[in-house]
Design an enzyme around this catalytic site. Structure first.
Site, PDB file in Angstrom:
ATOM      1  N   PRO A 118       0.775  -1.232   0.000  1.00 22.68           N
ATOM      2  CA  PRO A 118       0.000   0.000   0.000  1.00 22.68           C
ATOM      3  C   PRO A 118       0.803   1.277   0.000  1.00 22.68           C
ATOM      4  CG  PRO A 118       0.283  -0.760   2.223  1.00 22.68           C
ATOM      5  CD  PRO A 118       1.164  -1.583   1.363  1.00 22.68           C
ATOM      6  N   GLU A 119       0.251   2.304  -0.647  1.00 24.04           N
ATOM      7  CA  GLU A 119       0.593   3.676  -0.308  1.00 24.04           C
ATOM      8  C   GLU A 119      -0.705   4.270   0.231  1.00 24.04           C
ATOM      9  OE1 GLU A 119       3.089   5.867  -2.905  1.00 24.04           O
ATOM     10  OE2 GLU A 119       4.173   4.094  -3.580  1.00 24.04           O
ATOM     11  N   LYS A 158      -0.374   6.113   6.014  1.00 23.29           N
ATOM     12  CA  LYS A 158      -0.422   4.677   5.767  1.00 23.29           C
ATOM     13  C   LYS A 158      -0.947   3.908   6.979  1.00 23.29           C
ATOM     14  CE  LYS A 158       3.507   5.361   2.714  1.00 23.29           C
ATOM     15  NZ  LYS A 158       4.992   5.358   2.658  1.00 23.29           N
ATOM     16  N   ARG A 210      16.135   3.214  -0.025  1.00 16.00           N
ATOM     17  CA  ARG A 210      15.047   2.907  -0.949  1.00 16.00           C
ATOM     18  C   ARG A 210      15.482   3.302  -2.350  1.00 16.00           C
ATOM     19  NH1 ARG A 210      10.223   2.561   1.551  1.00 16.00           N
ATOM     20  NH2 ARG A 210       9.687   1.319  -0.258  1.00 16.00           N
TER      21      ARG A 210
END
Length: 264
Positions: free
Chosen positions: A2-3, A51, A253
């Site tokens: 998810p975002e 989130k 990331r």
DNA sequence: GTGGGATGGGCAA
DNA sequence: TGCCCCTCCCACA
């Protein structure tokens, strides 16, 4: 999985199916030992910020769920499907069921803990009334690369790696541009783009960030290489200019950008 | 069939 | 900064 946009979608769907109802709760794999505390209680509301999800069973009885990298929900109509995999949590009524697997966090928060969570999160572009000013202010003060600031949930809540890459591409910003060197109007337009793109981002449970006009086959299911402009497209030609998309590690990331469309 | 990577974040060091 | 969590998918064999 998810975002923020998917989190908000889950909140809406789960509220529609379960809020206002007394629900059954269990944890087949025992990884959520407090399931008993929620079993047979009424779910009042489902909240989302960034989130994070909060299933409100009482003022001090809030089920906090953060899906992290692997977490995912499945939903359906009763009866319950056969137990499969590491099933952390199930919620069901006479008509609907919900399954949770792989979440980073699934635990009970009291009101104070929920409040302190909200306090350390930045504004969420998916909340209609959220004020982006504090986020702009932080970004404008810092030398930190804009690509890192966009992922910092205490600066702005809900943006993940996909929207980071795609918002920077749309803004023409190199991910390493220091926050303080991003003009205010560009920050504002990125916020507007986030609000516009994120709600419409889910197609077949995938995040899609390209405009239909840029997708060669708008009618069929979009090919994996057509759903983003830069995310996971390293080595492939930019849809706008043909330059090869690059990637690099940024604070652990992977970040992707078009070296000719995005200026540092 | 296999192995690496992935939409995230907390924590130790 | 690197590790852990612990699941799914896809490229590659």
């Amino acid at each position: 999985m998810p975002e923020g946009n998917e989190i908000h979608r889950f909140a809406k769907r789960h509220a529609a199916a379960f809020a206002g109802k007394r629900v059954s709760v269990d944890s087949p794999n025992k990884a959520f030992p407090d399931a008993d505390a929620l079993h047979n209680r009424k779910l009042h509301a489902v909240r989302a910020h960034g989130k994070h999800l909060g299933y409100v069973f009482g003022p001090d009885l809030i089920l906090h769920v953060h899906l992290g990298m692997y977490g995912d929900f499945w939903e359906g109509k009763m009866p319950l499907p056969p137990e499969k995999g590491a099933l952390r949590l199930r919620i069901w009524t006479r008509s609907d069921w919900l399954e949770l697997r792989g979440a980073t966090d699934c635990s009970i928060f009291d009101a104070a803990k929920w409040q302190s969570l909200l306090a350390r999160l930045g504004p969420d572009p998916l909340h209609p009334n959220s004020d982006p000013a504090p986020a702009f202010e932080l970004m404008h003060r810092r030398n930190t690369p804009i690509g890192q600031l966009l992922m910092d949930q205490s600066v702005i809540a809900g943006i993940g790696n996909i929207y980071r890459a795609e918002l920077l591409f749309r803004a023409g910003l190199h991910p390493r541009r220091p926050g303080r060197h991003v003009p205010s109007p560009v920050l504002q337009s990125m916020w507007r783009e986030a609000r516009r793109l994120m709600p419409k981002g889910m197609v077949d449970r995938r995040i899609v960030t390209t405009e239909p006009k840029d997708r060669p086959h708008p009618r069929g299911r979009a090919h994996d290489d057509e759903i983003h402009y830069v995310y996971r497209r390293h080595g492939k030609p930019c849809f706008r200019c043909g330059t090869k998309i690059e990637k690099d590690d940024m604070a652990g990331r992977t970040v992707y950008w078009c070296p000719s469309c995005q200026k540092s």
